[in-house]
Design a protein around this motif. Structure first.
Motif, PDB file in Angstrom:
ATOM      1  N   ARG A   6       0.818  -1.215   0.000  1.00 41.18           N
ATOM      2  CA  ARG A   6       0.000   0.000   0.000  1.00 41.18           C
ATOM      3  C   ARG A   6       0.854   1.268   0.000  1.00 41.18           C
ATOM      4  N   GLU A   8       0.236   4.682  -0.182  1.00 37.63           N
ATOM      5  CA  GLU A   8      -0.923   5.546  -0.067  1.00 37.63           C
ATOM      6  C   GLU A   8      -0.587   7.003  -0.344  1.00 37.63           C
ATOM      7  N   HIS A  90      -6.451   6.113  -3.807  1.00 34.74           N
ATOM      8  CA  HIS A  90      -7.374   5.231  -3.100  1.00 34.74           C
ATOM      9  C   HIS A  90      -8.655   6.000  -2.761  1.00 34.74           C
ATOM     10  N   PHE A 101      -6.054  11.119   0.896  1.00 35.35           N
ATOM     11  CA  PHE A 101      -5.949   9.699   0.587  1.00 35.35           C
ATOM     12  C   PHE A 101      -7.047   8.929   1.299  1.00 35.35           C
ATOM     13  N   SER A 102      -7.604   7.944   0.600  1.00 34.33           N
ATOM     14  CA  SER A 102      -8.771   7.229   1.115  1.00 34.33           C
ATOM     15  C   SER A 102      -9.877   8.216   1.465  1.00 34.33           C
TER      16      SER A 102
END
Length: 531
Positions: A6, A8, A90, A101-102
């Motif tokens: 990952r 990220e 993501h 992120f996310s």
């Protein structure tokens, strides 16, 4: 192992291998992969099936899969259905998101991670829904115009508050429920509270630094800590669990049923060993990373909207794939080669038997074939290793992490103390982080936010600010401990407790390690003292 896959937050610039345009990506230019920009990867100018190949039963699966990864184009970033959000990963369904992120279903989000259904937030982590005008807030939901908060719910205009629910106009306080006008955990009238707040020049960096230190002291020394954070759970063990049923040994998990070893997941059912999976319902899945809206998938990486996948990487809107890379709207494929359904099932079973003999089946992809290198990943954040340790394992290390140093045009000492004194010309300046010395800058939307919320300019880069918030969060590990309520070891042992006499005998699994000196209480003692 999943964390080692990952990347990220480590972003690069490199040219798209199809159109040649510069694009933001998680893959450095020295990595041996074809990388396409968002438009090219989703376009029709290339065919994933043209990279199809036969499986060689004389060789290990992972060795052949690694070769396929190097041939099939990879998408530069995973960022779906977003507007003006080039620097996000993501993530999906965002507008005006920057270096976040996310992040999902959000608007005007900057320098944040794991943010959902929110808007106008900066430097925040784990905002699950309906956060607005938040700054430096961790693990909160449905809160408005709060700064430097942690574990907030249904709060507004709260500054430097910890574990507060349903609160309004509170300052430097902890463990409050449905309170207003509380200053340093003391109740005041509205007029008295406003006079107290006026004592602080919140637009001053010097004042803010003093308040931040005081806030950390409150968290570590004065606050009663629930043994684990979580609400509305049934038969579940872990920390940061919300609305879960039959979940064990899991962390940062929401809306889950029947699972184990889940990390940063949402809306999962009958799953195990997941890392950053969910957002939309995911069920019957095992050993996944960075996936969403899947059914009956195992050992997959960065796959969205799929069904019946195994050992696949960056596949979208597909079903019945085995060992595939970058497939879009495909079905019954092995190593990107199309097969009739019956032949697919027969060959898949034969490959599984081969993998069982080589000891590969049943395990997630090894870090040695990850398309990103360990020091770029979240794995190195949660489980840091030196370059020598990583290389000794046969994994990879990136020597050219992006960043410039020594090019600052304005030192930290030259930054105006108050945001009111910061001119527009700061947008043209280059700053140096006081922690890591990396150069960073201030963008227009960021400056607008600081001015609107009366926040002084930061003297740390976004990554160091992220790490500061990261270090405040409870660890993703459990230790067996005893409730400290009434204990002679407790900092609050002199406090008179009305709900029991003598030390509380309850033992539990907690996210606070034995060396943590704060007050850690069982559920009953916590509720008696806090609610």
């Amino acid at each position: 192992r999943r964390g080692a896959w990952r990347n990220e937050r480590t972003l690069y610039r490199r040219n798209c291998d199809l159109c040649g345009k510069s694009t933001v990506t998680i893959y450095s230019a020295n990595k041996p992969y074809k990388v396409y920009c968002h438009e090219c990867w989703w376009g029709d100018d290339w065919d994933f099936a043209s990279y199809g190949r036969d499986f060689d039963f004389s060789r290990p699966f992972f060795e052949q899969f690694s070769e396929l990864q190097k041939e099939v184009p990879r998408i530069a970033l995973l960022n779906k259905r977003s507007v003006n959000s080039e620097y996000t990963n993501h993530s999906g369904d965002n507008k005006n998101a920057y270096l976040s992120f996310s992040a999902w279903f959000s608007e005007d989000i900057q320098y944040s991670a794991f943010v959902f259904y929110s808007r106008d937030c900066m430097d925040c982590n784990y905002i699950y829904k309906k956060g607005e005008r938040l700054y430096e807030v961790n693990d909160s939901r449905t809160s408005y115009q709060c700064q430097y908060g942690m574990f907030l719910r249904d709060c507004s205009n709260c500054y430097y508050c910890y574990d507060c629910h349903g609160c309004n106009e509170c300052f430097m306080s902890s463990s409050l429920r449905n309170k207003s006008y509380v200053f340093k955990n003391r109740q005041y009238t509205r007029e008295e509270y406003m006079e107290k707040i006026k004592e602080y020049e919140l637009s001053s960096f010097v004042v803010r630094e003093g308040l931040l230190k005081e806030f950390k002291d409150i968290i570590e020394k004065d606050t009663i800590h629930r043994y684990v954070m979580g609400e509305r759970n049934v038969n579940s063990v872990g920390s940061m669990l919300f609305n879960c049923k039959n979940i064990n040994d899991s962390f940062d998990t929401n809306e889950a049923e029947n699972g184990k070893y889940l990390f940063s997941t949402m809306e999962t059912k009958d799953c195990m060993d997941l890392y950053h999976v969910g957002v939309h319902t995911t069920e019957l899945c095992y050993e996944l990373h960075g996936c969403t809206r899947l059914s009956n998938c195992q050992f997959c990486h960065l796959c969205y909207d799929n069904m019946n996948l195994q050992y696949s990487d960056t596949c979208q809107n597909s079903q019945n794939l085995f060992g595939c890379v970058s497939v879009k709207k495909g079905e019954y494929m092995i190593f990107n080669k199309k097969y009739p359904k019956a032949e697919y099932e027969k060959l898949k079973q034969k490959i599984i038997e081969h993998m069982q003999k080589t000891g590969e089946y049943g395990e997630f992809f090894p870090p040695s074939i990850a398309p990103v290198y360990y020091n770029e990943t979240q794995g190195n954040l949660y489980m840091p290793m030196t370059k020598e340790e990583v290389i000794a394992k046969g994994w990879h290390w990136e020597d050219n992490i992006p960043g410039t140093f020594g090019k600052e045009t304005l030192s930290a000492a030259q930054i105006p103390d108050k945001i009111e004194d910061v001119p527009d010309s700061c947008l043209n300046e280059i700053f140096a982080c006081v922690d890591c010395s990396k150069n960073y800058n201030i963008v227009r939307n960021e400056l607008t936010f600081y001015r609107k919320e009366k926040i002084p300019l930061p003297i740390k880069c976004p990554n160091c600010r992220y790490k500061r918030r990261f270090n405040l969060r409870p660890k993703r590990e459990l230790w067996h401990r005893k409730c400290m309520c009434g204990s002679t070891d407790s900092p609050s042992s002199t406090t008179k407790h009305t709900h029991h006499t003598g030390p509380c005998p309850v033992e539990f699994e907690t996210c606070y390690p034995p060396e943590f000196t704060g007050k850690v209480y069982c559920e009953k003692c916590y509720q008696q003292e806090v609610y």
